[in-house]
Enzyme design. Sequence first.
Site, PDB file in Angstrom:
ATOM      1  N   SER A  67      19.641  65.542 136.316  1.00  0.00           N
ATOM      2  CA  SER A  67      18.443  64.895 136.871  1.00  0.00           C
ATOM      3  C   SER A  67      18.785  64.455 138.293  1.00  0.00           C
ATOM      4  O   SER A  67      19.558  63.514 138.469  1.00  0.00           O
ATOM      5  CB  SER A  67      18.063  63.665 136.050  1.00  0.00           C
ATOM      6  N   LYS A  78      10.768  65.299 135.771  1.00  0.00           N
ATOM      7  CA  LYS A  78      11.761  64.396 135.174  1.00  0.00           C
ATOM      8  C   LYS A  78      11.614  62.972 135.743  1.00  0.00           C
ATOM      9  O   LYS A  78      11.754  61.984 135.011  1.00  0.00           O
ATOM     10  CB  LYS A  78      13.169  64.940 135.443  1.00  0.00           C
ATOM     11  N   LYS A 118      19.866  55.276 139.061  1.00  0.00           N
ATOM     12  CA  LYS A 118      19.883  56.489 139.885  1.00  0.00           C
ATOM     13  C   LYS A 118      18.527  57.195 139.842  1.00  0.00           C
ATOM     14  O   LYS A 118      17.972  57.580 140.865  1.00  0.00           O
ATOM     15  CB  LYS A 118      21.014  57.372 139.362  1.00  0.00           C
TER      16      LYS A 118
HETATM   17  P1  NAD Z   1      28.110  61.905 132.216  1.00  0.00           P
HETATM   18  O1  NAD Z   1      28.540  61.009 133.310  1.00  0.00           O
HETATM   19  O2  NAD Z   1      28.457  61.562 130.790  1.00  0.00           O
HETATM   20  O3  NAD Z   1      28.650  63.406 132.493  1.00  0.00           O
HETATM   21  C1  NAD Z   1      28.758  63.980 133.769  1.00  0.00           C
HETATM   22  C2  NAD Z   1      30.044  64.811 133.829  1.00  0.00           C
HETATM   23  O4  NAD Z   1      30.133  65.416 135.126  1.00  0.00           O
HETATM   24  C3  NAD Z   1      31.310  63.959 133.660  1.00  0.00           C
HETATM   25  O5  NAD Z   1      32.081  64.475 132.578  1.00  0.00           O
HETATM   26  C4  NAD Z   1      32.032  64.106 135.012  1.00  0.00           C
HETATM   27  O6  NAD Z   1      33.446  64.138 134.863  1.00  0.00           O
HETATM   28  C5  NAD Z   1      31.497  65.442 135.524  1.00  0.00           C
HETATM   29  N1  NAD Z   1      31.566  65.589 136.986  1.00  0.00           N
HETATM   30  C6  NAD Z   1      31.214  64.685 137.944  1.00  0.00           C
HETATM   31  N2  NAD Z   1      31.357  65.239 139.175  1.00  0.00           N
HETATM   32  C7  NAD Z   1      31.803  66.516 138.991  1.00  0.00           C
HETATM   33  C8  NAD Z   1      32.120  67.582 139.884  1.00  0.00           C
HETATM   34  N3  NAD Z   1      32.006  67.460 141.224  1.00  0.00           N
HETATM   35  N4  NAD Z   1      32.532  68.766 139.362  1.00  0.00           N
HETATM   36  C9  NAD Z   1      32.651  68.908 138.005  1.00  0.00           C
HETATM   37  N5  NAD Z   1      32.379  67.920 137.106  1.00  0.00           N
HETATM   38  C10 NAD Z   1      31.958  66.739 137.599  1.00  0.00           C
HETATM   39  O7  NAD Z   1      26.519  62.042 132.356  1.00  0.00           O
HETATM   40  P2  NAD Z   1      25.456  62.524 131.246  1.00  0.00           P
HETATM   41  O8  NAD Z   1      24.967  61.359 130.485  1.00  0.00           O
HETATM   42  O9  NAD Z   1      25.992  63.710 130.532  1.00  0.00           O
HETATM   43  O10 NAD Z   1      24.256  62.953 132.216  1.00  0.00           O
HETATM   44  C11 NAD Z   1      24.273  64.162 132.963  1.00  0.00           C
HETATM   45  C12 NAD Z   1      22.892  64.322 133.615  1.00  0.00           C
HETATM   46  O11 NAD Z   1      21.900  64.403 132.576  1.00  0.00           O
HETATM   47  C13 NAD Z   1      22.497  63.146 134.516  1.00  0.00           C
HETATM   48  O12 NAD Z   1      21.797  63.617 135.627  1.00  0.00           O
HETATM   49  C14 NAD Z   1      21.599  62.313 133.613  1.00  0.00           C
HETATM   50  O13 NAD Z   1      20.673  61.540 134.360  1.00  0.00           O
HETATM   51  C15 NAD Z   1      20.918  63.402 132.798  1.00  0.00           C
HETATM   52  N6  NAD Z   1      20.436  62.956 131.480  1.00  0.00           N
HETATM   53  C16 NAD Z   1      21.200  62.153 130.678  1.00  0.00           C
HETATM   54  C17 NAD Z   1      20.704  61.748 129.445  1.00  0.00           C
HETATM   55  C18 NAD Z   1      21.492  60.832 128.530  1.00  0.00           C
HETATM   56  O14 NAD Z   1      20.911  60.322 127.568  1.00  0.00           O
HETATM   57  N7  NAD Z   1      22.775  60.616 128.787  1.00  0.00           N
HETATM   58  C19 NAD Z   1      19.426  62.164 129.019  1.00  0.00           C
HETATM   59  C20 NAD Z   1      18.693  63.023 129.824  1.00  0.00           C
HETATM   60  C21 NAD Z   1      19.209  63.419 131.059  1.00  0.00           C
END
Ligand code: NAD
Length: 293
Positions: free
Chosen positions: A94, A169, A237
Amino acid sequence: MIIGFIGLGIMGRPMAKNLINAGYKLVVYDKYAKTDDLTALGAEKAVSNKEAAARSDLIITMLPNSPHVKEAVLGPGGVIEGIRAGSTVVDMSSIAPAVSQELAAALKVKGVNFLDAPVSGGEPKAIDGTLAIMVGGDQGVFDSVKPILEKMGSSVVLVGEVGAGNVTKLANQIIVALNIAAVSEAFVLAAKAGVKPQAVFEAIKGGLAGSTVMNAKVPMILDGNFKPGFRIELHIKDLQNALDTAHNLGVPIPLTAEVMEILQALKVDEQAASDHSAIVRYYEKLAKIEVRS
Ligand code: NAD
């Protein structure tokens, strides 16, 4: 078809598992998190975003926010350095819609397709493979990856050109944040008035006030369980991206601004890593009452 999956966090990890279970060959990369559980299931490990792209036909990214996706795709050692012309990048993070458009333009120069395909539904639906996926991009590119997206989501809808997925979104995130705040405000009132919150929930969840948000978050609130799920810092965010996008378009969003300040207060109160259902804690402090079963 080899799929490069970048970003194996709360959401990316179960989404990648569903692709493996559906029979796809995966190359995985995360800058910080371990990927051993995925390699144990048959995925191969890359050592950089560039390598993941070089070894794949399609790249999926699931990263926190715009700067992370820009770094992973366009930065040094990024996807753009390894990817082949004719391939596709699907960013399921997102992020700001304007950044999706920036990424699409940079990849187009290399002959690479781009879709923004953020998701809704949280960790439980990521695990079940029943996410709602909202996609921006060309119809032809969408059609070519839809069967893959359907392994992660039960609803996969093309909503417009690149950026439209993330606009959708942002709309989703405004509705969810305001809905949690409304539920919190109402349940704190009921608790302080001496009416059992569980009874309030049972009485109103089937009426007009009922919602998916209420069904998902009230049980967590009643248990005092604020383990994420969706972290407050991620919702900050999203609302920041909503405020920036709205202001650039000339759209005032006053209720979003109000809830943003509630989230900022919770961050100061060291709740940034709590689930967004912890919005109730802000109201609980104001009213000096807890909403628990
Ligand atoms: P998270 O922080 O758990 O996972 C993100 C991952 O990205 C981490 O493992 C991190 O190590 C990795 N990362 C960061 N920078 C990087 C880079 N430059 N190269 C490679 N890897 C890298 O986040 P999440 O909860 O999985 O969310 C991911 C996305 O999905 C976000 O944009 C969030 O807003 C969206 N989202 C989350 C949820 C939820 O319930 N958690 C629901 C819908 C949407």
